[in-house]
Design a protein around this motif. Structure first.
Motif, PDB file in Angstrom:
ATOM      1  N   ASP A 164      46.329 106.319  23.809  1.00 18.72           N
ATOM      2  CA  ASP A 164      45.074 105.972  23.150  1.00 18.72           C
ATOM      3  C   ASP A 164      43.928 106.085  24.161  1.00 18.72           C
ATOM      4  O   ASP A 164      43.985 105.467  25.228  1.00 18.72           O
ATOM      5  N   THR A 211      40.895 104.833  24.324  1.00 24.48           N
ATOM      6  CA  THR A 211      40.243 103.571  24.683  1.00 24.48           C
ATOM      7  C   THR A 211      41.095 102.786  25.658  1.00 24.48           C
ATOM      8  O   THR A 211      40.616 102.318  26.702  1.00 24.48           O
ATOM      9  N   ARG A 212      42.371 102.623  25.346  1.00 22.19           N
ATOM     10  CA  ARG A 212      43.251 101.847  26.223  1.00 22.19           C
ATOM     11  C   ARG A 212      43.434 102.537  27.568  1.00 22.19           C
ATOM     12  O   ARG A 212      43.431 101.869  28.619  1.00 22.19           O
ATOM     13  N   THR A 254      41.293 104.522  29.045  1.00 22.59           N
ATOM     14  CA  THR A 254      40.033 104.338  29.772  1.00 22.59           C
ATOM     15  C   THR A 254      39.992 102.969  30.431  1.00 22.59           C
ATOM     16  O   THR A 254      39.637 102.841  31.609  1.00 22.59           O
ATOM     17  N   LEU A 255      40.362 101.933  29.677  1.00 23.26           N
ATOM     18  CA  LEU A 255      40.366 100.584  30.225  1.00 23.26           C
ATOM     19  C   LEU A 255      41.357 100.450  31.382  1.00 23.26           C
ATOM     20  O   LEU A 255      41.034  99.860  32.423  1.00 23.26           O
ATOM     21  N   ALA A 265      33.768  96.423  29.853  1.00 21.31           N
ATOM     22  CA  ALA A 265      33.139  97.068  28.695  1.00 21.31           C
ATOM     23  C   ALA A 265      32.011  97.991  29.140  1.00 21.31           C
ATOM     24  O   ALA A 265      31.886  99.117  28.642  1.00 21.31           O
ATOM     25  N   ALA A 319      33.501 101.101  30.861  1.00 19.65           N
ATOM     26  CA  ALA A 319      34.178 101.997  29.924  1.00 19.65           C
ATOM     27  C   ALA A 319      33.245 102.532  28.840  1.00 19.65           C
ATOM     28  O   ALA A 319      33.618 103.431  28.086  1.00 19.65           O
ATOM     29  N   LEU A 325      32.094 100.715  26.261  1.00 19.13           N
ATOM     30  CA  LEU A 325      32.607 100.173  25.004  1.00 19.13           C
ATOM     31  C   LEU A 325      31.920  98.854  24.674  1.00 19.13           C
ATOM     32  O   LEU A 325      31.338  98.205  25.543  1.00 19.13           O
ATOM     33  N   LYS A 326      32.028  98.449  23.415  1.00 13.96           N
ATOM     34  CA  LYS A 326      31.558  97.126  23.011  1.00 13.96           C
ATOM     35  C   LYS A 326      32.527  96.080  23.555  1.00 13.96           C
ATOM     36  O   LYS A 326      33.722  96.357  23.736  1.00 13.96           O
ATOM     37  N   THR A 367      35.504  95.592  21.164  1.00 15.58           N
ATOM     38  CA  THR A 367      36.477  96.691  21.248  1.00 15.58           C
ATOM     39  C   THR A 367      37.321  96.530  22.504  1.00 15.58           C
ATOM     40  O   THR A 367      38.549  96.693  22.477  1.00 15.58           O
ATOM     41  N   THR A 368      36.661  96.201  23.589  1.00 13.89           N
ATOM     42  CA  THR A 368      37.348  96.001  24.862  1.00 13.89           C
ATOM     43  C   THR A 368      38.338  94.841  24.761  1.00 13.89           C
ATOM     44  O   THR A 368      39.498  94.965  25.175  1.00 13.89           O
ATOM     45  N   ALA A 386      41.471  95.768  22.657  1.00 18.21           N
ATOM     46  CA  ALA A 386      42.391  96.653  23.382  1.00 18.21           C
ATOM     47  C   ALA A 386      43.111  95.888  24.490  1.00 18.21           C
ATOM     48  O   ALA A 386      44.318  96.064  24.697  1.00 18.21           O
TER      49      ALA A 386
END
Length: 132
Positions: free
Chosen positions: A55, A57-58, A60-61, A77, A80, A82-83, A86-87, A90
């Motif tokens: 994924d 997003t994951r 990236t984190l 956040a 990355a 991201l909001k 969202t952070t 995840a």
């Protein structure tokens, strides 16, 4: 399961079964390949881990945490792009699966990598970036 039985329990036609017998008897590579397969439980764990990494997003984190060492949700956040919500969502999943751990300092919660295999994999990936 016997090595000549198909894994799904169905019957193979005679030619396929003969080919499998011949490969097992003549080619040790087939036996080595079969012996290298993990148990179903281990395979499921690998699939779960790779699905988490697949994924964007994951991943990236995880890459941000890998680079920062320890980092709080709001900083993560920002890093990355991201909001916060969202952070947090995840991170909750990554924490539930044991890939990250937390350390609280007052009201601030910092995340760090908790899975050494994922840490090593991310280290390897960052060191060998490819351009497509």
């Amino acid at each position: 399961m016997h090595l000549t039985e198909p894994p799904d329990g169905t019957t193979e036609d005679a030619a396929r079964l003969e080919q499998r017998h011949r490969a097992l008897n003549e080619n040790h590579g087939v036996c080595d390949a079969i012996a290298a397969l993990p148990s179903g439980e281990t395979m499921h764990a690998w699939v779960t881990r790779f699905a988490l990494l697949a994924d964007p997003t994951r991943l990236t984190l995880l890459l941000c945490i890998h680079a920062a060492g320890e980092i709080c949700v709001s900083d993560l956040a920002v890093a990355a792009g991201l909001k916060d919500t969202t952070t947090s969502q995840a991170l909750r999943l990554l924490r539930a699966q044991g890939l990250v751990a937390t350390q609280r300092a007052g009201r601030v919660v910092r995340y760090r990598l908790a899975d050494e295999t994922v840490h090593a994999l991310l280290h390897e990936v960052v060191g060998h970036q490819v351009s497509l």
